[in-house]
Enzyme design. Structure first.
Site, PDB file in Angstrom:
ATOM      1  N   ASP A  50       0.915  -0.726   0.148  1.00 18.53           N
ATOM      2  CA  ASP A  50      -0.033   0.040  -0.015  1.00 18.53           C
ATOM      3  C   ASP A  50       0.580   1.173   0.227  1.00 18.53           C
ATOM      4  O   ASP A  50       1.560   1.277   0.708  1.00 18.53           O
ATOM      5  CB  ASP A  50      -0.761  -0.393   1.512  1.00 18.53           C
ATOM      6  CG  ASP A  50      -1.994   1.494   0.805  1.00 18.53           C
ATOM      7  OD1 ASP A  50      -1.543   2.178   1.605  1.00 18.53           O
ATOM      8  OD2 ASP A  50      -2.432   0.913   0.521  1.00 18.53           O
ATOM      9  N   ARG A  51       0.396   2.302  -0.974  1.00 15.45           N
ATOM     10  CA  ARG A  51       1.438   3.316  -0.924  1.00 15.45           C
ATOM     11  C   ARG A  51       0.844   4.316   0.024  1.00 15.45           C
ATOM     12  O   ARG A  51       2.518   5.110   0.112  1.00 15.45           O
ATOM     13  CB  ARG A  51       1.253   3.645  -2.145  1.00 15.45           C
ATOM     14  CG  ARG A  51       2.011   2.996  -3.438  1.00 15.45           C
ATOM     15  CD  ARG A  51       1.230   2.117  -4.112  1.00 15.45           C
ATOM     16  NE  ARG A  51      -0.043   1.880  -4.312  1.00 15.45           N
ATOM     17  CZ  ARG A  51      -1.386   0.849  -4.220  1.00 15.45           C
ATOM     18  NH1 ARG A  51      -0.501  -0.142  -3.695  1.00 15.45           N
ATOM     19  NH2 ARG A  51      -1.909   0.499  -4.068  1.00 15.45           N
ATOM     20  N   THR A  52       0.594   4.845   0.230  1.00 13.37           N
ATOM     21  CA  THR A  52      -0.378   5.578   1.730  1.00 13.37           C
ATOM     22  C   THR A  52       0.301   5.212   2.773  1.00 13.37           C
ATOM     23  O   THR A  52       0.717   6.175   3.459  1.00 13.37           O
ATOM     24  CB  THR A  52      -1.678   5.627   1.646  1.00 13.37           C
ATOM     25  OG1 THR A  52      -2.598   6.621   0.405  1.00 13.37           O
ATOM     26  CG2 THR A  52      -2.020   6.971   3.384  1.00 13.37           C
ATOM     27  N   CYS A  86      -2.512   5.235 -11.248  1.00  8.36           N
ATOM     28  CA  CYS A  86      -2.741   5.677  -9.354  1.00  8.36           C
ATOM     29  C   CYS A  86      -2.319   7.106  -9.015  1.00  8.36           C
ATOM     30  O   CYS A  86      -0.301   6.510  -9.786  1.00  8.36           O
ATOM     31  CB  CYS A  86      -1.594   4.707  -8.343  1.00  8.36           C
ATOM     32  SG  CYS A  86      -1.895   4.267  -7.164  1.00  8.36           S
ATOM     33  N   ASN A  87      -2.421   7.780  -8.763  1.00 10.00           N
ATOM     34  CA  ASN A  87      -2.239   8.918  -8.213  1.00 10.00           C
ATOM     35  C   ASN A  87      -1.104   8.722  -6.817  1.00 10.00           C
ATOM     36  O   ASN A  87       0.032   9.492  -6.728  1.00 10.00           O
ATOM     37  CB  ASN A  87      -3.267  10.256  -7.634  1.00 10.00           C
ATOM     38  CG  ASN A  87      -4.063  10.304  -8.527  1.00 10.00           C
ATOM     39  OD1 ASN A  87      -3.793  11.878  -8.504  1.00 10.00           O
ATOM     40  ND2 ASN A  87      -5.129   9.446  -9.265  1.00 10.00           N
ATOM     41  N   THR A  88      -1.156   8.240  -5.736  1.00 12.69           N
ATOM     42  CA  THR A  88      -0.017   8.267  -4.667  1.00 12.69           C
ATOM     43  C   THR A  88       1.011   7.228  -5.265  1.00 12.69           C
ATOM     44  O   THR A  88       1.582   7.582  -4.818  1.00 12.69           O
ATOM     45  CB  THR A  88      -0.808   7.350  -3.725  1.00 12.69           C
ATOM     46  OG1 THR A  88      -2.262   7.279  -3.608  1.00 12.69           O
ATOM     47  CG2 THR A  88      -0.517   6.653  -2.335  1.00 12.69           C
ATOM     48  N   ALA A  89       1.084   6.779  -6.298  1.00 11.63           N
ATOM     49  CA  ALA A  89       2.028   5.814  -6.895  1.00 11.63           C
ATOM     50  C   ALA A  89       3.082   7.199  -7.322  1.00 11.63           C
ATOM     51  O   ALA A  89       3.983   6.798  -7.139  1.00 11.63           O
ATOM     52  CB  ALA A  89       1.445   5.356  -7.363  1.00 11.63           C
ATOM     53  N   THR A 128      -6.029  10.309  -1.539  1.00 12.01           N
ATOM     54  CA  THR A 128      -5.523   9.400  -0.733  1.00 12.01           C
ATOM     55  C   THR A 128      -5.431  10.408   0.502  1.00 12.01           C
ATOM     56  O   THR A 128      -4.196  11.638   0.750  1.00 12.01           O
ATOM     57  CB  THR A 128      -4.720   8.505  -0.808  1.00 12.01           C
ATOM     58  OG1 THR A 128      -3.701   9.087  -0.938  1.00 12.01           O
ATOM     59  CG2 THR A 128      -5.571   7.016  -1.770  1.00 12.01           C
ATOM     60  N   LYS A 168     -12.505   0.397  -2.763  1.00 15.16           N
ATOM     61  CA  LYS A 168     -11.892  -0.644  -2.170  1.00 15.16           C
ATOM     62  C   LYS A 168     -12.284  -1.781  -1.688  1.00 15.16           C
ATOM     63  O   LYS A 168     -11.659  -3.312  -1.776  1.00 15.16           O
ATOM     64  CB  LYS A 168     -10.220  -0.349  -1.454  1.00 15.16           C
ATOM     65  CG  LYS A 168      -9.541   0.821  -2.209  1.00 15.16           C
ATOM     66  CD  LYS A 168      -8.298   0.861  -1.392  1.00 15.16           C
ATOM     67  CE  LYS A 168      -6.947   1.509  -2.134  1.00 15.16           C
ATOM     68  NZ  LYS A 168      -6.105   1.766  -3.691  1.00 15.16           N
ATOM     69  N   CYS A 197      -7.554  10.119  -7.406  1.00 15.07           N
ATOM     70  CA  CYS A 197      -7.589   9.035  -6.410  1.00 15.07           C
ATOM     71  C   CYS A 197      -7.922   8.197  -7.660  1.00 15.07           C
ATOM     72  O   CYS A 197      -9.353   8.311  -7.626  1.00 15.07           O
ATOM     73  CB  CYS A 197      -8.463   8.906  -5.425  1.00 15.07           C
ATOM     74  SG  CYS A 197      -7.640   6.576  -4.903  1.00 15.07           S
TER      75      CYS A 197
END
Length: 235
Positions: A50-52, A86-89, A128, A168, A197
């Protein structure tokens, strides 16, 4: 028109967003037959950490340990350009790009540029905790002179519940809560809201959200189609 490029999608972050990105690419490409669409190879490693959680220091499992070798596999398969739905990535974008020999499109920069071209000066970000707290969007907003507003702690917690507690988990978003967040962001003077996101992109698809909401995944899809040498159908 230039020769079409083979696209590599570094996906699985999450899986349904990857499915929808492929759908958008197909739906938005101006094609009259199968052969006029983009050639694509997809890596969908759902087990990528998980990136976050990593960004916030809640996990020591570095997503790059999966993302780098998977991107390299896409290149070895022939990918000439890579997109990451994926934005968080994109917190890891610079480090990933340094390891990969082909261009990697940037969903965050493409989203900010979309707003800039539309004349937006102040927008709200729904994303996120990893994206919000790492100020990834603000980096590009500073470059392009556009203001990014984020929710307060209470509203951000509700955004995270929609992303992690609902989308999710393959549940429909609580739209009453979603629209209350949107109303709050409007009260702060936001001209548009970025769905920053790609789980929230699914909310736009499922609920038919209006023009106030700018979907980062749509921004990436349109940029990808152009970068691969195809024409896009206007939204």
């Amino acid at each position: 028109m230039e020769k079409s490029k083979l696209l590599g999608i570094l996906g699985g972050l999450g899986p349904m967003s990857t499915v929808y990105f492929y759908e958008l690419l197909t739906a938005l490409t101006d094609a009259k037959c199968d052969q006029e669409h983009i050639d694509i190879v997809i890596s969908s490693r759902a087990t990528t950490p998980d990136r976050t959680r990593y960004i916030l220091g809640e996990s020591d499992e570095n997503p790059l340990d999966a993302m780098i070798p998977d991107a390299q596999k896409l290149v070895s398969f022939g990918a000439e350009i890579i997109a990451i739905p994926c934005n968080t990535a994109h917190y890891f974008y610079d480090r990933l790009a340094a390891e990969i020999d082909v261009p990697i499109l940037n969903i965050i920069e493409e989203s900010v540029l979309t707003l800039k071209r539309a004349g937006v000066e102040r927008f709200g970000l729904l994303a996120t905790d990893g994206t919000v707290r790492s100020h990834t969007y603000q980096k590009y907003c500073s470059e392009h002179k556009i203001e990014c507003i984020v929710p307060d702690e209470a509203h951000q917690a509700r955004v995270m519940e929609i992303i992690y507690g609902q989308i999710k988990q393959n549940r429909r978003a609580n739209m009453e809560s979603f629209y209350e967040i949107s109303h709050y962001m409007r009260s702060l003077g936001c001209e548009k809201l970025i769905l920053g996101c790609t789980e929230l992109s699914l909310v736009k698809k499922q609920e038919g959200l209006g023009d106030f909401y700018v979907d980062s995944l749509e921004c990436l899809a349109l940029a990808t189609i152009k970068a691969c040498g195809k024409r896009a159908i206007s939204l």
